[in-house]
Design an enzyme around this catalytic site. Structure first.
Site, PDB file in Angstrom:
ATOM      1  CD  GLU A 136      -0.601   1.461   2.205  1.00 37.16           C
ATOM      2  OE1 GLU A 136      -1.116   1.713   1.430  1.00 37.16           O
ATOM      3  OE2 GLU A 136      -0.486   0.260   3.022  1.00 37.16           O
ATOM      4  CG  ASN A 175       2.353  -0.379   5.450  1.00 38.14           C
ATOM      5  OD1 ASN A 175       2.375   0.859   5.611  1.00 38.14           O
ATOM      6  ND2 ASN A 175       1.701  -0.822   4.240  1.00 38.14           N
ATOM      7  CE  LYS A 201      -2.258  -1.854   5.231  1.00 38.54           C
ATOM      8  NZ  LYS A 201      -2.008  -1.607   3.758  1.00 38.54           N
ATOM      9  CD  GLU A 246       0.058  -3.516   2.086  1.00 34.12           C
ATOM     10  OE1 GLU A 246       0.074  -3.504   3.003  1.00 34.12           O
ATOM     11  OE2 GLU A 246      -0.820  -3.127   1.184  1.00 34.12           O
ATOM     12  CB  CYS A 278      -3.914   1.456   3.048  1.00 34.50           C
ATOM     13  SG  CYS A 278      -4.532   1.239   1.387  1.00 34.50           S
ATOM     14  CG  ASN A 288      -0.113   3.439  -2.061  1.00 34.00           C
ATOM     15  OD1 ASN A 288       0.599   4.040  -2.961  1.00 34.00           O
ATOM     16  ND2 ASN A 288       0.098   3.741  -0.617  1.00 34.00           N
TER      17      ASN A 288
HETATM   18  N1  CDV Z   1      -2.441  -0.727   0.318  1.00 36.49           N
HETATM   19  C1  CDV Z   1      -3.618  -1.418   0.948  1.00 36.49           C
HETATM   20  O1  CDV Z   1      -3.788  -1.818   1.877  1.00 36.49           O
HETATM   21  N2  CDV Z   1      -4.533  -1.671  -0.353  1.00 36.49           N
HETATM   22  C2  CDV Z   1      -5.790  -2.303  -0.330  1.00 36.49           C
HETATM   23  C3  CDV Z   1      -6.170  -3.007  -1.472  1.00 36.49           C
HETATM   24  C4  CDV Z   1      -5.195  -4.143  -1.565  1.00 36.49           C
HETATM   25  C5  CDV Z   1      -7.391  -3.534  -1.732  1.00 36.49           C
HETATM   26  C6  CDV Z   1      -6.964  -1.292   0.237  1.00 36.49           C
HETATM   27  O2  CDV Z   1      -7.765  -1.818   1.091  1.00 36.49           O
HETATM   28  O3  CDV Z   1      -7.054  -0.404  -0.237  1.00 36.49           O
END
Ligand code: CDV
Length: 316
Positions: free
Chosen positions: A47, A110, A127, A146, A171, A196
């Site tokens: 990501e 995103n 996303k 975000e 993510c 991430n």
């Molecule tokens: N980049 C993300 O979406 N990170 C989230 C964190 C904030 C928990 C994740 O679900 O990994």
């Protein structure tokens, strides 16, 4: 006929705020060359793979925020990656921050793209599950803004590519059963996910020790319960003072991990994935047509202006 994709994890170590797109793309190209040398057809990057994970900082000025976004893809800086993809015959998944215009308004997403082995973009995903908060929260060790910087996407889709049905997620999406199930219902055979994930979870610090476990748990469950391959790729390590998990891995439809990274830096790992292996699960334990009971799930759907139950019957 058995359909194989040779998939590479293109895990990234930290990207500093001062690093340029040109420097980052050079790292991505080096990993693509390594993946090619190992026989890969597809490399999956994380990501927001072109910059540092900027939602950790509160910003107010459009100019500063937009400096982390791409206005076009490919851009002058990312073109070498597309050219190398074409030269080597290696496709890729790439996460990045997308700045676009809708009805004369600027909109930020995103985003991830899927590029085929000819260097052509064949899929785009925005996303859906945006984590974090909108405003500065000084009690946190670092921010996760975000919700401030991105508009949520509105759909999960499946693209016919690499000889199969490929889906994308980003993510936080990987923690939600719906992500896999919506694509599972479209017959997905491989879900690509960049992430991430800071080790420290500010609203729930008691979960810090479980961050790697929850990463694996979500993706292994999603793979098994939908009879699909899942490829999860981290941006890992200590980036601008924030430690993020690694744990990049390739998971079979059985839920088993077949390849994984072992560092928290730039690392390539590869597996040969048989897309036809999905059918064993899709036609037995997770034969949706035979065993799902959507009428019992209380689900409703909208179709052609009508509200219907998931089995197609009228609601009232
Ligand atoms: N980049 C993300 O979406 N990170 C989230 C964190 C904030 C928990 C994740 O679900 O990994």
């Amino acid at each position: 006929m058995t359909r194989f994709i040779h998939v590479a994890l293109g895990q990234l170590g930290p990207i500093a705020r001062a690093d340029t797109r040109v420097q980052v793309v050079a790292r991505l190209c080096e990993m693509m060359r390594e993946a090619h040398a190992c026989g890969a057809h597809l490399i999956v990057y994380p990501e927001l793979a072109l910059t540092t994970f900027f939602p950790r900082w509160y910003m107010d000025s459009d100019g500063e925020i937009n400096s982390f976004f791409e206005r076009e893809m490919p851009s002058a800086e990312t073109l070498p990656l597309f050219a190398l993809s074409r030269e080597l015959g290696v496709g890729f998944y790439l996460g990045y921050a997308e700045l676009t215009s809708e009805n004369g308004r600027q909109v930020r997403y995103n985003t991830s793209i899927l590029v085929d082995r000819g260097g052509t973009i064949v899929g785009k995903y925005r996303k859906v599950h945006l984590p974090g908060h909108y405003e500065h929260e000084p009690w946190r060790r670092f921010q996760h803004l975000e919700k401030r910087y991105f508009t949520p996407g509105d759909r999960f889709g499946v693209t016919e590519a690499f000889g199969g049905k490929i889906g994308m997620a980003i993510c936080n999406d990987r923690r939600w059963a719906e992500t896999y199930r919506v694509m599972g219902l479209q017959g997905v055979e491989m879900v690509l996910i960049g992430y991430n994930t800071p080790v420290h979870n500010a609203p729930a610090p008691a979960h810090d020790d479980l961050s790697l476990f929850h990463n694996q748990l979500s993706m292994q469950a999603g793979a098994y319960q939908n009879g699909t391959w899942v490829v999860g790729v981290a941006k890992a390590g200590i980036e601008e003072g924030v430690d993020s998990i690694g744990g990049s891995c390739i998971i079979a439809p059985s839920g088993e991990v077949v390849a994984s990274c072992i560092t928290k830096g730039d690392e390539v790992a590869i597996a040969r994935c048989d897309l036809d292996f999905c059918a064993l699960y899709k036609r037995t334990t997770f034969n949706f047509d035979l065993h799902r009971q959507p009428h019992a799930y209380g689900m409703i759907v909208e179709r052609k202006g009508e509200t219907l139950r998931a089995d197609g019957s009228p609601l009232g």
